[in-house]
Design an enzyme around this catalytic site. Sequence first.
Site, PDB file in Angstrom:
ATOM      1  N   GLU A 186       0.795  -1.233   0.000  1.00 35.59           N
ATOM      2  CA  GLU A 186       0.000   0.000   0.000  1.00 35.59           C
ATOM      3  C   GLU A 186       0.826   1.281   0.000  1.00 35.59           C
ATOM      4  O   GLU A 186       0.505   2.217   0.737  1.00 35.59           O
ATOM      5  CB  GLU A 186      -0.927  -0.024   1.218  1.00 35.59           C
ATOM      6  CG  GLU A 186      -0.220   0.048   2.602  1.00 35.59           C
ATOM      7  CD  GLU A 186       0.180  -1.300   3.187  1.00 35.59           C
ATOM      8  OE1 GLU A 186       0.380  -2.258   2.412  1.00 35.59           O
ATOM      9  OE2 GLU A 186       0.312  -1.388   4.424  1.00 35.59           O
TER      10      GLU A 186
ATOM     11  N   GLU B 182      -3.747  -4.494   9.450  1.00 38.48           N
ATOM     12  CA  GLU B 182      -4.263  -5.490   8.499  1.00 38.48           C
ATOM     13  C   GLU B 182      -5.695  -5.954   8.786  1.00 38.48           C
ATOM     14  O   GLU B 182      -6.481  -6.133   7.862  1.00 38.48           O
ATOM     15  CB  GLU B 182      -3.318  -6.684   8.413  1.00 38.48           C
ATOM     16  CG  GLU B 182      -1.929  -6.339   7.864  1.00 38.48           C
ATOM     17  CD  GLU B 182      -1.934  -5.765   6.450  1.00 38.48           C
ATOM     18  OE1 GLU B 182      -2.935  -5.946   5.721  1.00 38.48           O
ATOM     19  OE2 GLU B 182      -0.930  -5.116   6.083  1.00 38.48           O
TER      20      GLU B 182
ATOM     21  N   ASP C 164       8.294  -9.691  10.315  1.00 41.60           N
ATOM     22  CA  ASP C 164       7.660 -10.481   9.260  1.00 41.60           C
ATOM     23  C   ASP C 164       6.938 -11.708   9.813  1.00 41.60           C
ATOM     24  O   ASP C 164       5.990 -12.200   9.204  1.00 41.60           O
ATOM     25  CB  ASP C 164       8.726 -10.967   8.269  1.00 41.60           C
ATOM     26  CG  ASP C 164       8.687 -10.156   6.997  1.00 41.60           C
ATOM     27  OD1 ASP C 164       8.214  -9.007   7.057  1.00 41.60           O
ATOM     28  OD2 ASP C 164       9.122 -10.681   5.959  1.00 41.60           O
TER      29      ASP C 164
ATOM     30  N   TYR D  22      -4.633 -10.627   9.880  1.00 38.98           N
ATOM     31  CA  TYR D  22      -5.578 -10.337   8.800  1.00 38.98           C
ATOM     32  C   TYR D  22      -6.984 -10.849   9.133  1.00 38.98           C
ATOM     33  O   TYR D  22      -7.946 -10.100   9.186  1.00 38.98           O
ATOM     34  CB  TYR D  22      -5.117 -11.008   7.494  1.00 38.98           C
ATOM     35  CG  TYR D  22      -3.903 -10.363   6.876  1.00 38.98           C
ATOM     36  CD1 TYR D  22      -2.629 -10.619   7.375  1.00 38.98           C
ATOM     37  CD2 TYR D  22      -4.017  -9.510   5.793  1.00 38.98           C
ATOM     38  CE1 TYR D  22      -1.505 -10.031   6.807  1.00 38.98           C
ATOM     39  CE2 TYR D  22      -2.899  -8.917   5.212  1.00 38.98           C
ATOM     40  CZ  TYR D  22      -1.654  -9.191   5.722  1.00 38.98           C
ATOM     41  OH  TYR D  22      -0.552  -8.598   5.166  1.00 38.98           O
TER      42      TYR D  22
ATOM     43  N   HIS E 148      -6.000   0.477   2.917  1.00 40.98           N
ATOM     44  CA  HIS E 148      -4.851   0.893   3.740  1.00 40.98           C
ATOM     45  C   HIS E 148      -4.644   2.414   3.712  1.00 40.98           C
ATOM     46  O   HIS E 148      -3.942   2.954   4.563  1.00 40.98           O
ATOM     47  CB  HIS E 148      -3.565   0.226   3.254  1.00 40.98           C
ATOM     48  CG  HIS E 148      -3.307  -1.128   3.834  1.00 40.98           C
ATOM     49  ND1 HIS E 148      -3.288  -1.375   5.188  1.00 40.98           N
ATOM     50  CD2 HIS E 148      -3.018  -2.319   3.240  1.00 40.98           C
ATOM     51  CE1 HIS E 148      -3.001  -2.653   5.402  1.00 40.98           C
ATOM     52  NE2 HIS E 148      -2.842  -3.256   4.236  1.00 40.98           N
TER      53      HIS E 148
ATOM     54  N   HIS F 259      -8.179  -3.954  -1.042  1.00 44.75           N
ATOM     55  CA  HIS F 259      -7.384  -4.095   0.182  1.00 44.75           C
ATOM     56  C   HIS F 259      -6.332  -2.980   0.278  1.00 44.75           C
ATOM     57  O   HIS F 259      -6.259  -2.273   1.299  1.00 44.75           O
ATOM     58  CB  HIS F 259      -6.723  -5.478   0.199  1.00 44.75           C
ATOM     59  CG  HIS F 259      -5.854  -5.724   1.391  1.00 44.75           C
ATOM     60  ND1 HIS F 259      -6.290  -6.412   2.503  1.00 44.75           N
ATOM     61  CD2 HIS F 259      -4.583  -5.353   1.672  1.00 44.75           C
ATOM     62  CE1 HIS F 259      -5.322  -6.457   3.396  1.00 44.75           C
ATOM     63  NE2 HIS F 259      -4.271  -5.820   2.923  1.00 44.75           N
ATOM     64  N   GLU F 260      -5.547  -2.820  -0.751  1.00 41.46           N
ATOM     65  CA  GLU F 260      -4.474  -1.808  -0.685  1.00 41.46           C
ATOM     66  C   GLU F 260      -5.065  -0.398  -0.593  1.00 41.46           C
ATOM     67  O   GLU F 260      -4.530   0.459   0.103  1.00 41.46           O
ATOM     68  CB  GLU F 260      -3.518  -1.941  -1.872  1.00 41.46           C
ATOM     69  CG  GLU F 260      -2.876  -3.329  -2.061  1.00 41.46           C
ATOM     70  CD  GLU F 260      -2.306  -3.969  -0.802  1.00 41.46           C
ATOM     71  OE1 GLU F 260      -1.937  -3.242   0.142  1.00 41.46           O
ATOM     72  OE2 GLU F 260      -2.231  -5.218  -0.757  1.00 41.46           O
TER      73      GLU F 260
END
Length: 634
Positions: free
Chosen positions: A301, A348, A405, A413, A329, A325-326
């Site tokens: 994003e 998320e 990560d 999510y 953001h 989705h992006e």
Amino acid sequence: MKKLLLLLVCFAHFLISCSSPSGGSKETESLKTENISSHSHTHNYVEEAHSYAQPNAAVIKHLDLDILVDFEQKIISGQASYKIESFESNVIILDSKFLEIEKVLADGKAAKFKMGSPDKLLGQSLNIDIEKSTKEISIFYKTSAESEALQWLNPMQTADKKHPFLLTQGQAILTRTWIPIQDSPQIRITYNAKVKVPKDLMAVMSAENPKSKTSNGIYEFKMRQSISPYLIALAVGDIEYKSISPRTGVYAEKSMLEKVHFEFSDMEKMVVAAENLYGDYVWDQFDVIVLPPSFPFGGMENPRLTFATPTVIAGDKSLTSLIAHELAHSWSGNLVTNATWNDFWLNEGFTVYFEMRIMEALYGKDRADMLALIARQDLEEEIEGFKESPEDTKLKLDLNERNPDDGMTSIAYDKGYLFLRTLEETVGREKLDLFLKNYFKEHAFSTMHTERFVDYLNKNLLEKHGISFNTEEWIYQAGLPSNQAIISSDKFTLVENFIDQIVKTSKIDKSASKSWTSQEWVHFVKNLPSEIGSKQMAMIDQAFDLSNSKNSYIAMVWYEQSILKNYHGNKVDAKIEEFLIEVGRRWYVSTIFKALKKSGQRGKAIEIYKKARPNYHSVTANTIDEILNFKPKE
Ligand code: BES
Ligand code: ZN
């Protein structure tokens, strides 16, 4: 009385700012939380495990970047200058990783600097001596071959095969590998950049962008809204622009441009739907660049310019929820940003919820609920996979000494999504929507962490309406609470009946699946039960030719099943190998490599991986190294 109170508040404030940064007891932690705001005169940044910066002492406010992109040497070099705000500090600390720092100036004069010892995950601190009056620092630096953010692609890795390509990926803590910076999500800066690239290429950033090439290869960028460092991004390649509406459009290589433009033609409608839900789009422009297939994510994003994988260009707009989705953001993440990576679910989970709402607004409840059910199944699989480490199924994470990560799982999510959807069911859509709209408005351009969100939720939604909800259980406990919104889809029930038919009769009635969307296909393939062996797989493949599916998502789940069910017909093995070498999207390739490992084919996986790895971005390679326990010199 009022004055006394004010004095007390100021005194408390004073105590907090001066308390030792590492002495974060629970009380001071929550006091600090109260004080984070978008007002720049307060400077109560929280302790953060993934950055060396001490922003409470001295903090960057604006970046002027002046760099040269050298494709021959695969190096970026130049100068990063920062306007800083310091609180009587005599040092400012930045993050750097794999950078060569040549010299540093403070207000134009040579400044002393010292690098901390390197850490495998965090890199090195860059400690720069400043005066109390210092307003600006300039760092002259070079990247190196190890820079983990940068992916240098040769022409053969691009769609048009003629020119090289460069892309960056900053999230979560990789921006420091191409720019020395205070690389914490709670930092916000504006930036300008001047980027020189080879004349036949165009440069674009997460900023105001050019729409065509310049004659001298020099590009200037401006990002006037403040953003977190992980959102600084650059792509350089032989790309072109085509607009969809005055404020939306796409960048892609020439041979892809028309297809991409068609695929994403609903982008303006998505922005309108999003604005109707949760308030104005404040970033002026919403463009998407479709990158070469080795881009490690589905989408990223980056403000004003989402980076996207070409694997969503299916030809029928069936995978465009990624764009929703992006886009989402732009509110959850870019406008209200997770303060630390432990609060990643605030980015998320909210975004998935918002994504589903955009999809519902554009394409109806049926489609949105199919997407929600796919997410639901992913979540269950993820929780099952975390049997040995239930801690990892909490929304609020503890990623201290771990790679942020590791938090990029279906928990943030899809459990995040389910939390909000269940909240919606409990309080009603109208109340939740109003709450969320205000949440974004009141916290625009600031950072949020979990405790502060819980407070805000209690005050502005739950207590306000006298509603009780087990928020703490959802956020701080492992697994799933028993109050979960029920999601159902008649379409998926039909798919499940179809599977039952195949199992019972060993026959396929092709007419039933005639008008399936790709979501139904994915659901079908993902839910083929263990009774289905390689023989039935062959029958299914003969009926639908799934081994040759042009839809990357359907293909990916079919490859996974083929591996797990030991099916080798229709040249599927060759297809899998080809896919793993060409595509670098981490979620896709890790799913397939995990299946190979699970089915006892690590040897074969390694053989393919050796050919594929040079094509992968560092974040994908790191994940697959771990899955296969592969040592790069093996
Ligand atoms: N911001 C993420 C990608 C990300 C997360 C990169 C954490 C690095 C660290 C992006 O918005 C995202 O979630 N992408 C998903 C697609 C989405 C439709 C679920 C992806 O890439 O799979
Ligand atoms: Zn996301």
